[in-house]
Motif scaffolding. Structure first.
Motif, PDB file in Angstrom:
ATOM      1  N   TYR A 145       0.830  -1.203   0.000  1.00 20.49           N
ATOM      2  CA  TYR A 145       0.000   0.000   0.000  1.00 20.49           C
ATOM      3  C   TYR A 145       0.871   1.262   0.000  1.00 20.49           C
ATOM      4  O   TYR A 145       0.630   2.187  -0.773  1.00 20.49           O
ATOM      5  CB  TYR A 145      -0.933   0.019   1.218  1.00 20.49           C
ATOM      6  CG  TYR A 145      -1.603   1.363   1.401  1.00 20.49           C
ATOM      7  CD1 TYR A 145      -2.708   1.705   0.629  1.00 20.49           C
ATOM      8  CD2 TYR A 145      -1.100   2.297   2.302  1.00 20.49           C
ATOM      9  CE1 TYR A 145      -3.307   2.955   0.764  1.00 20.49           C
ATOM     10  CE2 TYR A 145      -1.695   3.542   2.437  1.00 20.49           C
ATOM     11  CZ  TYR A 145      -2.796   3.865   1.673  1.00 20.49           C
ATOM     12  OH  TYR A 145      -3.364   5.099   1.799  1.00 20.49           O
TER      13      TYR A 145
ATOM     14  N   GLU B 272       3.996   1.654  -0.966  1.00 27.21           N
ATOM     15  CA  GLU B 272       4.689   1.790  -2.248  1.00 27.21           C
ATOM     16  C   GLU B 272       3.757   2.333  -3.324  1.00 27.21           C
ATOM     17  O   GLU B 272       4.114   3.239  -4.076  1.00 27.21           O
ATOM     18  CB  GLU B 272       5.273   0.448  -2.678  1.00 27.21           C
ATOM     19  CG  GLU B 272       6.456   0.008  -1.867  1.00 27.21           C
ATOM     20  CD  GLU B 272       6.949  -1.383  -2.231  1.00 27.21           C
ATOM     21  OE1 GLU B 272       8.118  -1.647  -1.941  1.00 27.21           O
ATOM     22  OE2 GLU B 272       6.175  -2.196  -2.781  1.00 27.21           O
ATOM     23  N   GLU B 273       2.534   1.786  -3.398  1.00 23.31           N
ATOM     24  CA  GLU B 273       1.575   2.237  -4.402  1.00 23.31           C
ATOM     25  C   GLU B 273       1.126   3.676  -4.145  1.00 23.31           C
ATOM     26  O   GLU B 273       1.014   4.473  -5.077  1.00 23.31           O
ATOM     27  CB  GLU B 273       0.367   1.303  -4.441  1.00 23.31           C
ATOM     28  CG  GLU B 273       0.693  -0.059  -5.012  1.00 23.31           C
ATOM     29  CD  GLU B 273      -0.452  -1.062  -4.872  1.00 23.31           C
ATOM     30  OE1 GLU B 273      -1.539  -0.681  -4.374  1.00 23.31           O
ATOM     31  OE2 GLU B 273      -0.246  -2.224  -5.258  1.00 23.31           O
ATOM     32  N   PHE B 274       0.882   4.000  -2.888  1.00 23.38           N
ATOM     33  CA  PHE B 274       0.449   5.360  -2.546  1.00 23.38           C
ATOM     34  C   PHE B 274       1.501   6.375  -2.950  1.00 23.38           C
ATOM     35  O   PHE B 274       1.195   7.352  -3.640  1.00 23.38           O
ATOM     36  CB  PHE B 274       0.151   5.480  -1.043  1.00 23.38           C
ATOM     37  CG  PHE B 274      -0.143   6.893  -0.628  1.00 23.38           C
ATOM     38  CD1 PHE B 274      -1.404   7.439  -0.825  1.00 23.38           C
ATOM     39  CD2 PHE B 274       0.846   7.685  -0.067  1.00 23.38           C
ATOM     40  CE1 PHE B 274      -1.677   8.749  -0.469  1.00 23.38           C
ATOM     41  CE2 PHE B 274       0.588   9.004   0.295  1.00 23.38           C
ATOM     42  CZ  PHE B 274      -0.678   9.537   0.093  1.00 23.38           C
TER      43      PHE B 274
ATOM     44  N   ALA C  48       4.027   6.023  -5.006  1.00 22.90           N
ATOM     45  CA  ALA C  48       4.238   6.009  -6.452  1.00 22.90           C
ATOM     46  C   ALA C  48       3.172   6.849  -7.137  1.00 22.90           C
ATOM     47  O   ALA C  48       3.465   7.603  -8.070  1.00 22.90           O
ATOM     48  CB  ALA C  48       4.233   4.580  -6.985  1.00 22.90           C
ATOM     49  N   GLY C  49       1.930   6.745  -6.671  1.00 20.88           N
ATOM     50  CA  GLY C  49       0.843   7.553  -7.221  1.00 20.88           C
ATOM     51  C   GLY C  49       1.039   9.033  -6.985  1.00 20.88           C
ATOM     52  O   GLY C  49       0.540   9.869  -7.753  1.00 20.88           O
ATOM     53  N   GLN C  50       1.747   9.383  -5.950  1.00 18.80           N
ATOM     54  CA  GLN C  50       2.066  10.781  -5.651  1.00 18.80           C
ATOM     55  C   GLN C  50       3.367  11.224  -6.321  1.00 18.80           C
ATOM     56  O   GLN C  50       3.784  12.369  -6.173  1.00 18.80           O
ATOM     57  CB  GLN C  50       2.193  10.983  -4.135  1.00 18.80           C
ATOM     58  CG  GLN C  50       0.966  10.590  -3.343  1.00 18.80           C
ATOM     59  CD  GLN C  50      -0.227  11.450  -3.729  1.00 18.80           C
ATOM     60  OE1 GLN C  50      -0.133  12.666  -3.827  1.00 18.80           O
ATOM     61  NE2 GLN C  50      -1.370  10.813  -3.939  1.00 18.80           N
ATOM     62  N   HIS C  51       4.034  10.289  -7.007  1.00 22.01           N
ATOM     63  CA  HIS C  51       5.336  10.534  -7.645  1.00 22.01           C
ATOM     64  C   HIS C  51       6.365  10.986  -6.619  1.00 22.01           C
ATOM     65  O   HIS C  51       7.135  11.912  -6.859  1.00 22.01           O
ATOM     66  CB  HIS C  51       5.212  11.545  -8.794  1.00 22.01           C
ATOM     67  CG  HIS C  51       4.186  11.166  -9.797  1.00 22.01           C
ATOM     68  ND1 HIS C  51       4.366  10.131 -10.680  1.00 22.01           N
ATOM     69  CD2 HIS C  51       2.936  11.651 -10.020  1.00 22.01           C
ATOM     70  CE1 HIS C  51       3.286  10.000 -11.423  1.00 22.01           C
ATOM     71  NE2 HIS C  51       2.397  10.905 -11.046  1.00 22.01           N
TER      72      HIS C  51
END
Length: 114
Positions: free
Chosen positions: A84, A86-88, A90-93
């Motif tokens: 979670y 990592e994905e969060f 990554a989504g925020q760059h």
């Protein structure tokens, strides 16, 4: 991680081998270094204590931000938390370092800003 025994019946070498197999099977970490030698343990603790200062020197153009500190979930769900986070981020760059007391379900996120 550091393993501890409750009594003389606990086989720390067997526990260490079990944890090594889990890490290999689920790719939760790079190959663990098992250190029963006190000098080698001291060297590993020195490396661990150097983590924060190292993160600050990671990229001179970026500043680390201690955004989420000591998030705790049941230990069997730590992989979900890491996924979670990592994905969060990554989504925020936003690049992030995730570390902590993983064995007891505790993770720290250390994102970077530009």
């Amino acid at each position: 991680m550091e393993l501890d025994a409750d009594g003389v019946q606990t086989d720390l070498r067997a526990q260490a081998e079990r944890m090594t197999e889990i890490c290999r099977r689920y790719r939760l970490a790079s190959s663990p270094v098992i250190a029963f030698d006190p000098e080698q343990r001291d060297q590993l603790w020195k490396a661990r204590k150097a983590l924060y200062p190292t993160l600050y020197r990671f990229d001179p153009r970026k500043k680390p931000i201690n955004f989420v500190d000591d998030v705790v979930v049941p230990a069997e769900r730590i992989s979900e938390l890491i996924r979670y986070l990592e994905e969060f981020f990554a989504g925020q760059h936003v690049p992030v370092a995730i570390f902590g007391h993983i064995g007891n379900g505790n993770a720290t996120s250390f994102p970077y800003s530009t």
